[in-house]
Design a protein around this motif. Sequence first.
Motif, PDB file in Angstrom:
ATOM      1  N   THR A 249       0.841  -1.200   0.000  1.00 46.34           N
ATOM      2  CA  THR A 249       0.000   0.000   0.000  1.00 46.34           C
ATOM      3  C   THR A 249       0.874   1.247   0.000  1.00 46.34           C
ATOM      4  O   THR A 249       2.011   1.223   0.446  1.00 46.34           O
ATOM      5  N   CYS A 250       0.307   2.318  -0.531  1.00 50.29           N
ATOM      6  CA  CYS A 250       0.909   3.635  -0.373  1.00 50.29           C
ATOM      7  C   CYS A 250      -0.263   4.538   0.009  1.00 50.29           C
ATOM      8  O   CYS A 250      -0.837   5.219  -0.840  1.00 50.29           O
ATOM      9  N   ASN A 251      -0.654   4.484   1.286  1.00 51.12           N
ATOM     10  CA  ASN A 251      -1.902   5.161   1.645  1.00 51.12           C
ATOM     11  C   ASN A 251      -1.821   6.670   1.429  1.00 51.12           C
ATOM     12  O   ASN A 251      -2.810   7.302   1.084  1.00 51.12           O
ATOM     13  N   SER A 252      -0.607   7.249   1.584  1.00 51.06           N
ATOM     14  CA  SER A 252      -0.475   8.694   1.313  1.00 51.06           C
ATOM     15  C   SER A 252      -0.697   8.980  -0.165  1.00 51.06           C
ATOM     16  O   SER A 252      -1.442   9.881  -0.537  1.00 51.06           O
ATOM     17  N   GLY A 253      -0.033   8.196  -0.996  1.00 53.52           N
ATOM     18  CA  GLY A 253      -0.162   8.402  -2.443  1.00 53.52           C
ATOM     19  C   GLY A 253      -1.552   8.060  -2.944  1.00 53.52           C
ATOM     20  O   GLY A 253      -2.054   8.676  -3.881  1.00 53.52           O
TER      21      GLY A 253
END
Lengths: 354, 254
Positions: B222-226
Motif C-alpha cells: 500500500t501507499c496510503n499517502s499516495g
Amino acid sequence: MKGNEAIAEAAIRYGVDGYFGYPITPQSEVMETLMAMRPWETTGMVVLQAESEVASINMLYGGAGSGKRVMTSSSSPGISLMQEGISYIAGAELPCVIVNVVRGGPGLGTIQPSQSDYFQAVKGGGHGDYKLIVLAPSSVQEMADFVGLAFDLAFKYRNPAMILSDGVIGQMMEKVELDEYRPRWTDEEIIEKNPWAATGKKPVRGQNIMTSLHIQAVDQENVNRRLQAKYKEMQEKEVRYETFMCDDAEYLIVAFGSAARISKKSVELAREKGIKVGLLRPITLFPFPYKEIGSYADQIKGILVPEMNAGQMIEDVKLAVNGKVDVEHYGRMGGMIFSPDEVENALEELIIGG
Amino acid sequence: MIDVKDIIKPENLVFKKSKVLTDTPMHYCPGCSHGVVHNLIAEVIEEMEIQETTIGVAPVGCSVFAYNYIDIDWHEAAHGRAPAVATGIKRLMPDKFVFTYQGDGDLAAIGTAETIHACNRGENITIVFINNGIYGMTGGQMAPTTLEGMVASTCPSGRDHARDGYPIKMSDLVAQLPGTCYVTRQAVHTAGAVRKAKKAIRKAFENQKRKKGVSLVEVVSTCNSGWKMSPVDANNWMAENMFPFYPLGDLKDE
C-alpha cells in the motif's frame, strides 16, 4: 599488437578484478581479447558482457564499491550512455577506470577516429560538479602503460579515471613492452587498503555505504567542497606532459593523443625549414598543464592547437596563456585525420603568417 | 494502576526489534508497507547470521534510505540500476549475500532492462520488489503497475490503456526466464501475510547458496499517502483491487 588489445593485456597483467563492457566500434577488441584470454582461469579476473553501457557502468559502480579494481571500455555514444553512472561513481568517490576510444559525432556519427569528446571527458560529462582524472595516450605502449597509472591515480584519490584514446590509437599496431603479471589483491588486502569499501559490515566498524545522496543542502555542499579540494590537489600534484624541442622554440604546438603524434612530425618538417617550433603534449587532460603551458607565454610568438575536432582543448590552452599569446586552432572533424604537412602548413599560415 | 515500567518487563515481551535494524526512526508514512518489509529482511539476516556477509543495494524512491535502517553495508544505486550494481558486487564477491530492494517505478519502468537481464543471466541475487502501483516519493504519479482506472497525479481521471498503456506484471514476465529459480508474490497487510512474506524472503536469501539464479519476492503493498486513503482503507482497497490483478502466491519455485 593493437592499442585495444594492449588495454586488455595490460589489465590482466595489472591484476584487474573485473571488466564489464558492451560492444561498440572501434573498441570491441578490448572485450574480445579478454574473452579469448580467459583470465578467470588464470588471475581470477571477471569478464562480463552487459546488456548495455548503462548496465556496464553500474556493474562497475558495484564492483568499485566492493574495493575491487574494475574497468570498462567503450566509444563515444556508449560513453554518453554511461554518464549517469559516472556521475554517481564520482559522487560516491569510488575508483574505477573507463576507456573511451573516441569516434566522430555527434549522434551515431562515424566509426572513424576523432577527439571530439574532450569537453565531455575533462569538464565533467554527466550532471553535477565533478571531474574525472583523464589520461591521453598517444601510442600503443601508452595504452598499456596508462591502465596501471589510471588505477593508481583512481585509488589514490578515490575518483574515476578515464583513458581518452581514439580510433587511431585503438586500431593502430605497434610493438609493446608489457609489465610482468602481478597478483590481484586478496580479500584481506582489499579490507586493509580500502577500509571504506562495502565488503560486509564487521563489528569493528560502522556501516560502509556507497552513496552520492546527501539530502541536506549543507551536507551536499560539504561533499562538494571536499571534491573540489581533491581536484585542486590533483591539479597541484598530478599534471603530466611531454615536451619536444621546446627549449629554443619561438612557436608552440599544443596537441594531445594521436594529434600530438602527428604534430611531432610537423615539428620536424618545420624545423627543416628553419622554423623554431616545439611540441607540448598534455598527458593528463585533467589536471591540465595550465601553468606549464603558461610558462612559455613570454618566450613564444604564437601557439597552434591541432585537434581532430572543432576546437575544444584550445579553450584550456587560451586559459593557460591568458591572452598573452595568439592561439589558433587547426582541426579536422568527422573522422578525418590531418597529415603532418597540413599541420605544418597551418602553423605557417595561421600563426607565423597570421 | 499498572505503570509503564511494569508493562515493559521481559516476560511481557511479545515483539523484539531485530538487532539488524538500526535505531534510526523510519521516515515512512504510518501505514506504509516499507517498514514491515525492512523488518522482515532484518529478521531474516539476523536469523541466518549473515549480517557481516550481506550487501544491500538500495533504489531511488521512498526506500532510498533503506541503508539508514538495515544495519549492513549498502550501495545506493541510480534509479532502476540496482540489478546491474548487484551483478557487479555478486560477480566480484560470489560468497556474499547480495540483494536489491526496488519499487515498481524502479524495477518495472526505468530499470526494466537491468531487471530482465540480471534475471536472464541468472545472477545469484535476491530481488525484493515493492509494488504499490504508484510513485510514492515524487508525490503519487502513475507507475508502470498502476491499475487500469486507478487515479494518480499524472492520470487524474484514471489510467486509460489507450493513452497510458497497461499495467505490467513483472513477476510473471521474469518467471518465464530460465535464470530465475524462485518468483513469488506476497503481501504484508495481515499478520498471516507477514509470516508468509518472511518465509518467502528467507527462501529467497537461502537460494543464493544454491547458486540457481535470481530469487524475486514481489510484495504487493500500500501507499496510503499516495492513494490518499487511511491505512485501513488502503489495506482493504489493496485486497479488493490489487490482489485480483496481482494474485498472491508462488509463480515459480525450482
